[in-house]
Design an enzyme around this catalytic site. Sequence first.
Site, mmCIF file in Angstrom:
data_model
loop_
_atom_site.group_PDB
_atom_site.id
_atom_site.type_symbol
_atom_site.label_atom_id
_atom_site.label_comp_id
_atom_site.label_asym_id
_atom_site.label_seq_id
_atom_site.Cartn_x
_atom_site.Cartn_y
_atom_site.Cartn_z
ATOM 1 N N LYS A 79 0.833 -1.212 0.000
ATOM 2 C CA LYS A 79 0.000 0.000 0.000
ATOM 3 C C LYS A 79 0.863 1.256 0.000
ATOM 4 O O LYS A 79 1.856 1.336 0.717
ATOM 5 C CB LYS A 79 -0.869 -0.025 1.263
ATOM 6 C CG LYS A 79 -2.155 0.758 1.164
ATOM 7 C CD LYS A 79 -2.957 0.567 2.462
ATOM 8 C CE LYS A 79 -4.295 1.253 2.406
ATOM 9 N NZ LYS A 79 -5.263 0.599 1.541
ATOM 10 N N ARG A 90 -9.019 8.205 8.247
ATOM 11 C CA ARG A 90 -10.424 7.819 8.103
ATOM 12 C C ARG A 90 -10.900 6.985 9.293
ATOM 13 O O ARG A 90 -12.027 7.120 9.756
ATOM 14 C CB ARG A 90 -10.564 7.029 6.788
ATOM 15 C CG ARG A 90 -11.946 6.538 6.459
ATOM 16 C CD ARG A 90 -12.096 6.239 4.971
ATOM 17 N NE ARG A 90 -11.158 5.234 4.475
ATOM 18 C CZ ARG A 90 -11.341 3.924 4.589
ATOM 19 N NH1 ARG A 90 -12.409 3.456 5.185
ATOM 20 N NH2 ARG A 90 -10.436 3.074 4.116
ATOM 21 N N ARG A 111 -3.991 -10.425 -4.367
ATOM 22 C CA ARG A 111 -5.251 -10.810 -4.989
ATOM 23 C C ARG A 111 -5.017 -12.125 -5.720
ATOM 24 O O ARG A 111 -4.067 -12.240 -6.501
ATOM 25 C CB ARG A 111 -5.672 -9.716 -5.960
ATOM 26 C CG ARG A 111 -7.051 -9.899 -6.502
ATOM 27 C CD ARG A 111 -7.522 -8.638 -7.181
ATOM 28 N NE ARG A 111 -7.762 -7.556 -6.236
ATOM 29 C CZ ARG A 111 -7.711 -6.261 -6.545
ATOM 30 N NH1 ARG A 111 -7.410 -5.880 -7.759
ATOM 31 N NH2 ARG A 111 -7.957 -5.341 -5.630
ATOM 32 N N HIS A 154 -12.361 -12.209 1.400
ATOM 33 C CA HIS A 154 -11.174 -11.539 1.939
ATOM 34 C C HIS A 154 -10.653 -12.258 3.175
ATOM 35 O O HIS A 154 -11.430 -12.593 4.055
ATOM 36 C CB HIS A 154 -11.504 -10.103 2.358
ATOM 37 C CG HIS A 154 -11.910 -9.215 1.222
ATOM 38 N ND1 HIS A 154 -12.180 -7.884 1.386
ATOM 39 C CD2 HIS A 154 -12.069 -9.462 -0.102
ATOM 40 C CE1 HIS A 154 -12.503 -7.348 0.214
ATOM 41 N NE2 HIS A 154 -12.456 -8.298 -0.703
ATOM 42 N N GLU A 173 -3.424 -8.883 3.604
ATOM 43 C CA GLU A 173 -4.810 -9.122 3.178
ATOM 44 C C GLU A 173 -4.782 -9.921 1.878
ATOM 45 O O GLU A 173 -4.055 -9.575 0.951
ATOM 46 C CB GLU A 173 -5.547 -7.796 2.947
ATOM 47 C CG GLU A 173 -6.988 -8.019 2.501
ATOM 48 C CD GLU A 173 -7.743 -6.716 2.227
ATOM 49 O OE1 GLU A 173 -8.463 -6.256 3.124
ATOM 50 O OE2 GLU A 173 -7.582 -6.165 1.119
ATOM 51 N N ALA A 185 -15.261 -6.142 -10.431
ATOM 52 C CA ALA A 185 -14.629 -5.247 -9.445
ATOM 53 C C ALA A 185 -13.688 -4.256 -10.133
ATOM 54 O O ALA A 185 -13.639 -3.085 -9.765
ATOM 55 C CB ALA A 185 -13.878 -6.063 -8.394
ATOM 56 N N GLU A 188 -15.875 -1.720 -11.968
ATOM 57 C CA GLU A 188 -16.525 -0.828 -11.016
ATOM 58 C C GLU A 188 -15.533 0.208 -10.504
ATOM 59 O O GLU A 188 -15.858 1.380 -10.343
ATOM 60 C CB GLU A 188 -17.109 -1.649 -9.857
ATOM 61 C CG GLU A 188 -18.028 -0.879 -8.953
ATOM 62 C CD GLU A 188 -17.446 -0.662 -7.572
ATOM 63 O OE1 GLU A 188 -18.198 -0.283 -6.687
ATOM 64 O OE2 GLU A 188 -16.220 -0.846 -7.377
HETATM 65 P P1 GTP Z 1 -11.232 -0.762 4.351
HETATM 66 O O1 GTP Z 1 -11.048 0.111 5.525
HETATM 67 O O2 GTP Z 1 -11.429 -0.051 3.043
HETATM 68 O O3 GTP Z 1 -10.195 -1.848 4.272
HETATM 69 O O4 GTP Z 1 -12.592 -1.406 4.687
HETATM 70 P P2 GTP Z 1 -12.814 -2.867 5.229
HETATM 71 O O5 GTP Z 1 -11.742 -3.257 6.149
HETATM 72 O O6 GTP Z 1 -14.235 -2.983 5.649
HETATM 73 O O7 GTP Z 1 -12.516 -3.600 3.905
HETATM 74 P P3 GTP Z 1 -13.180 -4.669 3.016
HETATM 75 O O8 GTP Z 1 -12.635 -5.975 3.441
HETATM 76 O O9 GTP Z 1 -14.637 -4.507 2.874
HETATM 77 O O10 GTP Z 1 -12.521 -4.210 1.600
HETATM 78 C C1 GTP Z 1 -11.155 -4.110 1.463
HETATM 79 C C2 GTP Z 1 -10.757 -4.016 0.002
HETATM 80 O O11 GTP Z 1 -11.621 -4.782 -0.839
HETATM 81 C C3 GTP Z 1 -10.812 -2.634 -0.613
HETATM 82 O O12 GTP Z 1 -9.640 -1.930 -0.342
HETATM 83 C C4 GTP Z 1 -10.958 -2.967 -2.101
HETATM 84 O O13 GTP Z 1 -9.724 -3.366 -2.673
HETATM 85 C C5 GTP Z 1 -11.852 -4.169 -2.067
HETATM 86 N N1 GTP Z 1 -13.268 -3.769 -2.128
HETATM 87 C C6 GTP Z 1 -14.151 -3.746 -1.109
HETATM 88 N N2 GTP Z 1 -15.355 -3.335 -1.513
HETATM 89 C C7 GTP Z 1 -15.253 -3.065 -2.828
HETATM 90 C C8 GTP Z 1 -16.180 -2.604 -3.824
HETATM 91 O O14 GTP Z 1 -17.347 -2.329 -3.557
HETATM 92 N N3 GTP Z 1 -15.718 -2.460 -5.098
HETATM 93 C C9 GTP Z 1 -14.430 -2.778 -5.440
HETATM 94 N N4 GTP Z 1 -14.064 -2.602 -6.718
HETATM 95 N N5 GTP Z 1 -13.521 -3.197 -4.527
HETATM 96 C C10 GTP Z 1 -13.932 -3.347 -3.239
HETATM 97 MG MG MG Z 2 -9.823 -3.854 4.940
#
Ligand code: GTP
Ligand code: MG
Length: 238
Positions: A79, A90, A111, A154, A173, A185, A188
């Site tokens: 990152k 945030r 990924r 995830h 991750e 994804a 999007e």
């Molecule tokens: P973060 O604080 O962003 O990490 O939120 P979280 O811990 O709830 O993360 P979550 O596991 O939901 O998502 C982490 C990662 O998944 C993001 O940084 C994206 O790479 C991917 N991701 C999650 N939601 C979306 C989505 O709606 N669209 C796309 N394109 N990627 C997503």
């Molecule tokens: Mg996350």
Amino acid sequence: MEENDSTQITLNQLQVHVKDLQKWQVSEDFAKQIENFTALPALYRHALNELENKIDIIKTEWQARDGYSPIEHIKSRIKEPKSILHKMERKGHEFTLDNMEQHIHDIAGMRIVCAFVKDIYRLVDHLCAREDLRVLEIKDYIAHPKPNGYQSLHLIVAMPLVLLEGTRWVKAEIQLRTLAMDFWASMEHILYYKFDKQLPSHVAEELKEAARAADELDQKMLRLRREILELAERPSEE
Ligand code: GTP
Ligand code: MG
């Protein structure tokens, strides 16, 4: 080449500076903090290298045993410092190394794109059973897609790195998806990129519809695969 390349300090250069700090009048504590900070990206890189290596072995073994590898391709990244800072802000965490290591789980990210959903669960079961890795968290957005239609599975894992100072557990991750989920994804992300307003509801609905279409495509491919495998196993009629 990026615009600010000439002003960027490389890790090696920084480490030289850390040694130089001893000559300056900074507290030992401060020097240590900087030293730890500059060592961090390398640590996460090592963790990703180890993870890539494990996945490589899994691919080879699976290929040898089953005649095909369920893993289509993998991609890993560290990152960007800017994104780490944004995320900490945030999430309301004060910027300290401890907070960064504890709360930002995706500094090292991988990924893994698989052909079929079934393969994702097989891979997750395998990762959960491994002794050289701890699965700390599973978020199954395949069984429970996000409201916008996003699907992936995830994992937050921790891996031991054996260093001169001893063993250190480093988090990463892992996002597992099928090719169709990855297509959705990625699209999007492209569509959304730099769009920070609320999507009009008909656009959001169509995007969700596209996610359902990706899901149907996955299921259709799985059915076709089953059928083809059955045909292959059937004795020939000659
Ligand atoms: P973060 O604080 O962003 O990490 O939120 P979280 O811990 O709830 O993360 P979550 O596991 O939901 O998502 C982490 C990662 O998944 C993001 O940084 C994206 O790479 C991917 N991701 C999650 N939601 C979306 C989505 O709606 N669209 C796309 N394109 N990627 C997503
Ligand atoms: Mg996350």
